[in-house]
Write a protein that holds these residues in place. Structure first.
Motif, PDB file in Angstrom:
ATOM      1  N   TYR A  26       0.831  -1.202   0.000  1.00  0.00           N
ATOM      2  CA  TYR A  26       0.000   0.000   0.000  1.00  0.00           C
ATOM      3  C   TYR A  26       0.874   1.264   0.000  1.00  0.00           C
ATOM      4  N   THR A  27       1.652   1.402  -1.045  1.00  0.00           N
ATOM      5  CA  THR A  27       2.617   2.495  -1.094  1.00  0.00           C
ATOM      6  C   THR A  27       1.958   3.860  -1.230  1.00  0.00           C
ATOM      7  N   TYR A  28       0.714   3.899  -1.703  1.00  0.00           N
ATOM      8  CA  TYR A  28       0.026   5.181  -1.870  1.00  0.00           C
ATOM      9  C   TYR A  28      -0.159   5.885  -0.530  1.00  0.00           C
ATOM     10  N   SER A  29      -0.128   5.093   0.556  1.00  0.00           N
ATOM     11  CA  SER A  29      -0.388   5.664   1.879  1.00  0.00           C
ATOM     12  C   SER A  29       0.878   6.166   2.582  1.00  0.00           C
ATOM     13  N   ILE A  30       2.036   5.964   1.948  1.00  0.00           N
ATOM     14  CA  ILE A  30       3.287   6.360   2.592  1.00  0.00           C
ATOM     15  C   ILE A  30       3.451   7.873   2.568  1.00  0.00           C
ATOM     16  N   ASN A  31       3.752   8.431   3.726  1.00  0.00           N
ATOM     17  CA  ASN A  31       3.985   9.863   3.846  1.00  0.00           C
ATOM     18  C   ASN A  31       5.483  10.131   4.006  1.00  0.00           C
ATOM     19  N   VAL A  32       6.075   9.522   5.009  1.00  0.00           N
ATOM     20  CA  VAL A  32       7.496   9.750   5.297  1.00  0.00           C
ATOM     21  C   VAL A  32       8.293   8.478   5.036  1.00  0.00           C
ATOM     22  N   LEU A  33       9.434   8.654   4.383  1.00  0.00           N
ATOM     23  CA  LEU A  33      10.426   7.591   4.234  1.00  0.00           C
ATOM     24  C   LEU A  33      11.701   8.055   4.923  1.00  0.00           C
ATOM     25  N   ALA A  34      12.392   7.122   5.551  1.00  0.00           N
ATOM     26  CA  ALA A  34      13.573   7.523   6.311  1.00  0.00           C
ATOM     27  C   ALA A  34      14.570   6.376   6.403  1.00  0.00           C
ATOM     28  N   TRP A  35      15.761   6.747   6.821  1.00  0.00           N
ATOM     29  CA  TRP A  35      16.803   5.779   7.139  1.00  0.00           C
ATOM     30  C   TRP A  35      17.202   5.978   8.605  1.00  0.00           C
ATOM     31  N   TYR A  36      17.281   4.889   9.307  1.00  0.00           N
ATOM     32  CA  TYR A  36      17.819   4.857  10.660  1.00  0.00           C
ATOM     33  C   TYR A  36      19.043   3.950  10.643  1.00  0.00           C
ATOM     34  N   ARG A  37      19.847   4.056  11.674  1.00  0.00           N
ATOM     35  CA  ARG A  37      20.983   3.154  11.789  1.00  0.00           C
ATOM     36  C   ARG A  37      21.202   2.769  13.239  1.00  0.00           C
ATOM     37  N   GLN A  38      21.809   1.613  13.415  1.00  0.00           N
ATOM     38  CA  GLN A  38      22.126   1.141  14.754  1.00  0.00           C
ATOM     39  C   GLN A  38      23.575   0.669  14.777  1.00  0.00           C
ATOM     40  N   THR A  89      29.799   3.160  10.606  1.00  0.00           N
ATOM     41  CA  THR A  89      29.568   1.720  10.590  1.00  0.00           C
ATOM     42  C   THR A  89      28.343   1.380  11.427  1.00  0.00           C
ATOM     43  N   ALA A  90      27.401   0.696  10.810  1.00  0.00           N
ATOM     44  CA  ALA A  90      26.141   0.384  11.484  1.00  0.00           C
ATOM     45  C   ALA A  90      25.283  -0.489  10.596  1.00  0.00           C
ATOM     46  N   LEU A  91      24.218  -0.989  11.192  1.00  0.00           N
ATOM     47  CA  LEU A  91      23.164  -1.642  10.436  1.00  0.00           C
ATOM     48  C   LEU A  91      22.156  -0.556  10.079  1.00  0.00           C
ATOM     49  N   TYR A  92      21.916  -0.361   8.800  1.00  0.00           N
ATOM     50  CA  TYR A  92      21.031   0.707   8.329  1.00  0.00           C
ATOM     51  C   TYR A  92      19.653   0.129   7.998  1.00  0.00           C
ATOM     52  N   TYR A  93      18.628   0.792   8.533  1.00  0.00           N
ATOM     53  CA  TYR A  93      17.251   0.328   8.371  1.00  0.00           C
ATOM     54  C   TYR A  93      16.429   1.358   7.594  1.00  0.00           C
ATOM     55  N   CYS A  94      15.617   0.853   6.693  1.00  0.00           N
ATOM     56  CA  CYS A  94      14.656   1.676   5.993  1.00  0.00           C
ATOM     57  C   CYS A  94      13.372   1.748   6.820  1.00  0.00           C
ATOM     58  N   TYR A  95      12.710   2.894   6.772  1.00  0.00           N
ATOM     59  CA  TYR A  95      11.529   3.160   7.614  1.00  0.00           C
ATOM     60  C   TYR A  95      10.487   3.853   6.763  1.00  0.00           C
ATOM     61  N   ALA A  96       9.223   3.497   6.974  1.00  0.00           N
ATOM     62  CA  ALA A  96       8.136   4.180   6.291  1.00  0.00           C
ATOM     63  C   ALA A  96       7.023   4.457   7.288  1.00  0.00           C
ATOM     64  N   ARG A  97       6.431   5.634   7.164  1.00  0.00           N
ATOM     65  CA  ARG A  97       5.275   5.987   7.977  1.00  0.00           C
ATOM     66  C   ARG A  97       4.148   6.407   7.050  1.00  0.00           C
ATOM     67  N   THR A  98       2.979   5.841   7.288  1.00  0.00           N
ATOM     68  CA  THR A  98       1.850   6.149   6.426  1.00  0.00           C
ATOM     69  C   THR A  98       1.071   7.346   6.955  1.00  0.00           C
ATOM     70  N   SER A  99       0.121   7.797   6.165  1.00  0.00           N
ATOM     71  CA  SER A  99      -0.710   8.930   6.554  1.00  0.00           C
ATOM     72  C   SER A  99      -1.566   8.605   7.771  1.00  0.00           C
ATOM     73  N   SER A 100      -1.791   7.328   8.021  1.00  0.00           N
ATOM     74  CA  SER A 100      -2.539   6.920   9.214  1.00  0.00           C
ATOM     75  C   SER A 100      -1.610   6.588  10.369  1.00  0.00           C
ATOM     76  N   THR A 101      -0.342   6.985  10.241  1.00  0.00           N
ATOM     77  CA  THR A 101       0.714   6.855  11.265  1.00  0.00           C
ATOM     78  C   THR A 101       1.123   5.427  11.561  1.00  0.00           C
ATOM     79  N   ASN A 102       0.816   4.486  10.673  1.00  0.00           N
ATOM     80  CA  ASN A 102       1.385   3.143  10.808  1.00  0.00           C
ATOM     81  C   ASN A 102       2.853   3.201  10.409  1.00  0.00           C
ATOM     82  N   ILE A 103       3.677   2.444  11.108  1.00  0.00           N
ATOM     83  CA  ILE A 103       5.120   2.447  10.886  1.00  0.00           C
ATOM     84  C   ILE A 103       5.583   1.075  10.423  1.00  0.00           C
ATOM     85  N   TYR A 104       6.476   1.086   9.439  1.00  0.00           N
ATOM     86  CA  TYR A 104       7.026  -0.150   8.899  1.00  0.00           C
ATOM     87  C   TYR A 104       8.542  -0.045   8.841  1.00  0.00           C
TER      88      TYR A 104
END
Length: 115
Positions: A26-38, A89-104
């Motif tokens: 359901y990519t139409y609902s994605i608002n924010v895309l981001a990268w995090y790292r650990q 140096t880290a493990l990099y994670y992709c993040y998405a937040r939808t318009s309904s604030t669900n996080i993936y």
């Protein structure tokens, strides 16, 4: 929404890498895309985020070195990483937040900066 990250690897200090993250579902609902790292032994932190309107913000440690961008037609977010340092140096994670604030979260991709 499913996220598939790629592009990690081993690079020498001062080098560059480009990470990609393709979204599906359901990519139409994605608002924010981001990268995090650990980094090893540390908490996960924000690297960069970009809104659907392409407004971007960055973590202080990567400002001026990393660039986030997105291709909405391909449902893909990129992270161009230049002037890499060992502390990146880290493990990099992709993040998405939808318009309904669900996080993936995507699976992490390892970035190692070492000579």
């Amino acid at each position: 929404v499913q996220l598939q990250a790629s592009g990690g690897g081993l690079v020498q200090p001062g080098g560059s890498l480009r990470l990609s993250c393709a979204a599906s579902g359901y990519t139409y609902s994605i608002n924010v895309l981001a990268w995090y790292r650990q980094p090893p032994g540390k908490q996960r932190e924000l690297v960069a985020a970009i809104s659907s309107g392409t407004s971007a913000n960055y973590g202080d440690s990567v400002k001026g070195r990393f660039t986030i961008s997105r291709d909405n037609a391909k449902n893909t977010v990129y992270l161009q990483m230049d002037s890499l340092k060992p502390e990146d140096t880290a493990l990099y994670y992709c993040y998405a937040r939808t318009s309904s604030t669900n996080i993936y979260w995507g699976h992490g991709t390892q970035v190692t900066v070492s000579s």
